[in-house]
Scaffold this motif. Structure first.
Motif, PDB file in Angstrom:
ATOM      1  N   VAL A   1      38.243  32.040  37.189  1.00 22.65           N
ATOM      2  CA  VAL A   1      36.917  31.894  36.587  1.00 22.65           C
ATOM      3  C   VAL A   1      35.967  32.946  37.160  1.00 22.65           C
ATOM      4  CG1 VAL A   1      34.964  30.337  36.228  1.00 22.65           C
ATOM      5  CG2 VAL A   1      37.305  29.434  36.230  1.00 22.65           C
ATOM      6  N   HIS A   2      35.960  33.090  38.481  1.00 17.61           N
ATOM      7  CA  HIS A   2      35.202  34.170  39.111  1.00 17.61           C
ATOM      8  C   HIS A   2      35.778  34.448  40.500  1.00 17.61           C
ATOM      9  CE1 HIS A   2      32.983  31.473  41.817  1.00 17.61           C
ATOM     10  NE2 HIS A   2      32.648  30.731  40.785  1.00 17.61           N
ATOM     11  N   GLY A   3      35.486  35.646  40.982  1.00 18.42           N
ATOM     12  CA  GLY A   3      36.017  36.063  42.269  1.00 18.42           C
ATOM     13  C   GLY A   3      37.301  36.855  42.128  1.00 18.42           C
ATOM     14  N   ARG A   4      37.868  37.187  43.280  1.00 17.52           N
ATOM     15  CA  ARG A   4      39.134  37.926  43.319  1.00 17.52           C
ATOM     16  C   ARG A   4      40.145  37.137  44.136  1.00 17.52           C
ATOM     17  NH1 ARG A   4      37.460  44.345  43.998  1.00 17.52           N
ATOM     18  NH2 ARG A   4      36.025  44.411  42.206  1.00 17.52           N
ATOM     19  N   ILE A   5      41.295  36.967  43.568  1.00 21.76           N
ATOM     20  CA  ILE A   5      42.329  36.158  44.213  1.00 21.76           C
ATOM     21  C   ILE A   5      43.631  36.946  44.261  1.00 21.76           C
ATOM     22  CG2 ILE A   5      43.750  34.075  44.005  1.00 21.76           C
ATOM     23  CD1 ILE A   5      41.364  32.706  42.684  1.00 21.76           C
ATOM     24  N   THR A   6      44.200  37.055  45.460  1.00 19.13           N
ATOM     25  CA  THR A   6      45.550  37.605  45.592  1.00 19.13           C
ATOM     26  C   THR A   6      46.525  36.438  45.504  1.00 19.13           C
ATOM     27  OG1 THR A   6      44.872  39.476  46.961  1.00 19.13           O
ATOM     28  CG2 THR A   6      47.174  38.808  47.099  1.00 19.13           C
ATOM     29  N   ALA A   7      47.445  36.512  44.557  1.00 20.79           N
ATOM     30  CA  ALA A   7      48.372  35.417  44.324  1.00 20.79           C
ATOM     31  C   ALA A   7      49.782  35.967  44.158  1.00 20.79           C
ATOM     32  CB  ALA A   7      47.963  34.628  43.083  1.00 20.79           C
ATOM     33  N   GLY A   8      50.741  35.141  44.457  1.00 23.03           N
ATOM     34  CA  GLY A   8      52.118  35.585  44.302  1.00 23.03           C
ATOM     35  C   GLY A   8      53.104  34.442  44.406  1.00 23.03           C
ATOM     36  N   PHE A   9      54.336  34.726  44.010  1.00 21.53           N
ATOM     37  CA  PHE A   9      55.417  33.755  44.172  1.00 21.53           C
ATOM     38  C   PHE A   9      56.700  34.471  44.554  1.00 21.53           C
ATOM     39  CE2 PHE A   9      55.641  34.839  39.639  1.00 21.53           C
ATOM     40  CZ  PHE A   9      57.005  34.989  39.416  1.00 21.53           C
ATOM     41  N   ILE A  10      57.638  33.695  45.056  1.00 21.01           N
ATOM     42  CA  ILE A  10      58.921  34.225  45.509  1.00 21.01           C
ATOM     43  C   ILE A  10      60.015  33.586  44.658  1.00 21.01           C
ATOM     44  CG2 ILE A  10      60.492  34.463  47.466  1.00 21.01           C
ATOM     45  CD1 ILE A  10      58.027  34.045  49.287  1.00 21.01           C
ATOM     46  N   SER A  11      60.851  34.402  44.055  1.00 13.36           N
ATOM     47  CA  SER A  11      61.916  33.885  43.202  1.00 13.36           C
ATOM     48  C   SER A  11      63.055  33.332  44.042  1.00 13.36           C
ATOM     49  CB  SER A  11      62.442  34.991  42.286  1.00 13.36           C
ATOM     50  OG  SER A  11      63.266  35.887  43.015  1.00 13.36           O
ATOM     51  N   SER A  12      63.992  32.678  43.383  1.00 11.77           N
ATOM     52  CA  SER A  12      65.141  32.114  44.096  1.00 11.77           C
ATOM     53  C   SER A  12      66.063  33.188  44.649  1.00 11.77           C
ATOM     54  CB  SER A  12      65.926  31.169  43.171  1.00 11.77           C
ATOM     55  OG  SER A  12      66.344  31.855  42.009  1.00 11.77           O
ATOM     56  N   SER A  13      65.882  34.442  44.195  1.00 13.54           N
ATOM     57  CA  SER A  13      66.641  35.562  44.764  1.00 13.54           C
ATOM     58  C   SER A  13      65.812  36.308  45.810  1.00 13.54           C
ATOM     59  CB  SER A  13      67.073  36.526  43.655  1.00 13.54           C
ATOM     60  OG  SER A  13      65.940  37.082  42.999  1.00 13.54           O
ATOM     61  N   ASN A  14      64.679  35.697  46.211  1.00 14.48           N
ATOM     62  CA  ASN A  14      63.771  36.230  47.232  1.00 14.48           C
ATOM     63  C   ASN A  14      63.025  37.490  46.793  1.00 14.48           C
ATOM     64  OD1 ASN A  14      64.303  34.151  49.094  1.00 14.48           O
ATOM     65  ND2 ASN A  14      66.133  35.210  49.815  1.00 14.48           N
ATOM     66  N   ALA A  15      62.923  37.705  45.487  1.00 13.17           N
ATOM     67  CA  ALA A  15      62.065  38.778  44.985  1.00 13.17           C
ATOM     68  C   ALA A  15      60.617  38.295  45.026  1.00 13.17           C
ATOM     69  CB  ALA A  15      62.461  39.150  43.560  1.00 13.17           C
ATOM     70  N   VAL A  16      59.707  39.189  45.402  1.00 14.20           N
ATOM     71  CA  VAL A  16      58.294  38.840  45.535  1.00 14.20           C
ATOM     72  C   VAL A  16      57.506  39.406  44.348  1.00 14.20           C
ATOM     73  CG1 VAL A  16      56.224  39.111  46.947  1.00 14.20           C
ATOM     74  CG2 VAL A  16      58.455  38.810  48.049  1.00 14.20           C
ATOM     75  N   TYR A  17      56.690  38.551  43.731  1.00 12.14           N
ATOM     76  CA  TYR A  17      55.836  38.951  42.609  1.00 12.14           C
ATOM     77  C   TYR A  17      54.393  38.708  43.037  1.00 12.14           C
ATOM     78  CZ  TYR A  17      60.267  39.019  40.217  1.00 12.14           C
ATOM     79  OH  TYR A  17      61.568  39.296  39.867  1.00 12.14           O
ATOM     80  N   LEU A  18      53.681  39.785  43.339  1.00 14.15           N
ATOM     81  CA  LEU A  18      52.370  39.726  43.966  1.00 14.15           C
ATOM     82  C   LEU A  18      51.350  40.479  43.127  1.00 14.15           C
ATOM     83  CD1 LEU A  18      50.852  38.912  46.618  1.00 14.15           C
ATOM     84  CD2 LEU A  18      51.500  41.166  47.509  1.00 14.15           C
ATOM     85  N   LYS A  19      50.143  39.910  42.978  1.00 20.12           N
ATOM     86  CA  LYS A  19      49.131  40.548  42.150  1.00 20.12           C
ATOM     87  C   LYS A  19      47.733  40.148  42.614  1.00 20.12           C
ATOM     88  CE  LYS A  19      48.085  43.045  38.460  1.00 20.12           C
ATOM     89  NZ  LYS A  19      48.488  44.458  38.302  1.00 20.12           N
ATOM     90  N   ARG A  20      46.798  41.122  42.573  1.00 27.49           N
ATOM     91  CA  ARG A  20      45.394  40.799  42.801  1.00 27.49           C
ATOM     92  C   ARG A  20      44.779  40.470  41.450  1.00 27.49           C
ATOM     93  NH1 ARG A  20      40.856  44.011  46.315  1.00 27.49           N
ATOM     94  NH2 ARG A  20      42.013  42.959  47.975  1.00 27.49           N
ATOM     95  N   LEU A  21      44.214  39.288  41.344  1.00 28.40           N
ATOM     96  CA  LEU A  21      43.657  38.800  40.090  1.00 28.40           C
ATOM     97  C   LEU A  21      42.139  38.886  40.108  1.00 28.40           C
ATOM     98  CD1 LEU A  21      45.820  35.551  39.824  1.00 28.40           C
ATOM     99  CD2 LEU A  21      46.342  37.813  38.873  1.00 28.40           C
ATOM    100  N   ARG A  22      41.572  39.180  38.956  1.00 25.01           N
ATOM    101  CA  ARG A  22      40.127  39.232  38.810  1.00 25.01           C
ATOM    102  C   ARG A  22      39.690  38.245  37.741  1.00 25.01           C
ATOM    103  NH1 ARG A  22      38.349  45.582  39.332  1.00 25.01           N
ATOM    104  NH2 ARG A  22      39.636  46.090  41.154  1.00 25.01           N
ATOM    105  N   ARG A  23      38.398  38.142  37.564  1.00 31.85           N
ATOM    106  CA  ARG A  23      37.834  37.226  36.579  1.00 31.85           C
ATOM    107  C   ARG A  23      38.495  37.411  35.215  1.00 31.85           C
ATOM    108  NH1 ARG A  23      31.426  37.178  34.755  1.00 31.85           N
ATOM    109  NH2 ARG A  23      31.651  35.644  33.078  1.00 31.85           N
ATOM    110  N   GLY A  24      38.926  36.315  34.647  1.00 30.10           N
ATOM    111  CA  GLY A  24      39.548  36.345  33.324  1.00 30.10           C
ATOM    112  C   GLY A  24      41.055  36.511  33.339  1.00 30.10           C
ATOM    113  N   ASP A  25      41.629  36.869  34.497  1.00 29.15           N
ATOM    114  CA  ASP A  25      43.085  37.021  34.584  1.00 29.15           C
ATOM    115  C   ASP A  25      43.761  35.657  34.653  1.00 29.15           C
ATOM    116  OD1 ASP A  25      42.903  39.773  34.613  1.00 29.15           O
ATOM    117  OD2 ASP A  25      43.102  39.968  36.784  1.00 29.15           O
ATOM    118  N   ILE A  26      45.001  35.608  34.157  1.00 22.56           N
ATOM    119  CA  ILE A  26      45.841  34.435  34.330  1.00 22.56           C
ATOM    120  C   ILE A  26      47.166  34.870  34.935  1.00 22.56           C
ATOM    121  CG2 ILE A  26      44.782  33.121  32.451  1.00 22.56           C
ATOM    122  CD1 ILE A  26      47.172  33.766  30.719  1.00 22.56           C
ATOM    123  N   MET A  27      47.768  33.976  35.689  1.00 20.02           N
ATOM    124  CA  MET A  27      49.080  34.253  36.272  1.00 20.02           C
ATOM    125  C   MET A  27      49.903  32.974  36.224  1.00 20.02           C
ATOM    126  SD  MET A  27      50.043  35.960  39.965  1.00 20.02           S
ATOM    127  CE  MET A  27      51.757  36.356  40.367  1.00 20.02           C
TER     128      MET A  27
END
Length: 208
Positions: free
Chosen positions: A112-138
């Protein structure tokens, strides 16, 4: 003609199927993996389909400087059986929602507002990381470890939706250090030294 005769019983039978519009949770009953039992329809009220808690700012004065306000079935009986729920995420500057999983749901996070660094780790230990801004979805796939951190200097707000009224929640740090699992076993299974384990148990209220 034979095809018509074959399908006719199916057409006739379908007219007798009773569709249930909703199943508002009877929270006084027992919760099962498939949800709560339904209230009697005569006891259902408009308020069962409304939840106002997501409009209230969460208290971030805590160890993680974050607050999660949930609109799961326990707080929002109207979503019982509908395959959906929501939550509000408030993050103070430096706030974090630690590594956690939702065993029963995929999560979709909207900033909704602000900046959020978010991520997840897959079952094969791959990392999916992204800095999110207002209006982004993950999206965070069901059951995978994920986290959110305030990446800015101001408070951040996000709304999460889930494809289950009972997403479930297991926080990694709490699972390891906020219970009575013997410290020696935690040390052995995490490769942390004993002093670190005892420190984290003391911090999070664990014993053993």
């Amino acid at each position: 003609m034979l095809h018509i005769l074959f399908f006719l019983p199916l057409i006739l039978t379908s007219t007798h199927v009773i569709a249930q519009d909703f199943c508002v949770a009877n929270l006084e009953g027992v919760q099962t993996p498939s949800g709560f039992a339904c209230k009697m329809e005569s006891e259902v009220a408009p308020d069962d389909f409304v939840f106002s808690g997501l409009g209230i700012e969460g208290n971030t004065s805590n160890i993680v400087e974050a607050a999660v306000t949930t609109a799961f079935v326990e707080q929002y009986p109207g979503v019982n059986g509908l395959g959906i729920s929501a939550a509000r995420l408030d993050l103070a500057p430096g706030g974090v929602v630690p590594m956690h999983t939702h065993p029963a749901a995929t999560e979709l996070l909207y900033v909704v507002h602000g900046r959020i660094t978010a991520g997840f780790i897959s079952s094969s230990n791959a990392v999916y990381l992204k800095r999110l801004r207002r209006g982004d979805i993950m999206v965070f796939p069901r059951g995978l470890l994920h986290f959110q951190i305030n990446a800015g200097k101001r408070p951040a707000l996000a709304i999460a939706s889930f494809n289950s009224p009972i997403p479930g929640l297991q926080i990694l740090e709490s699972a390891l250090f906020a219970n009575d699992l013997p410290s020696a076993l935690v040390e052995k299974t995490t490769f942390l030294d004993y002093a670190q384990v005892k420190k984290l148990k003391a911090l999070l209220g664990g014993t053993g």
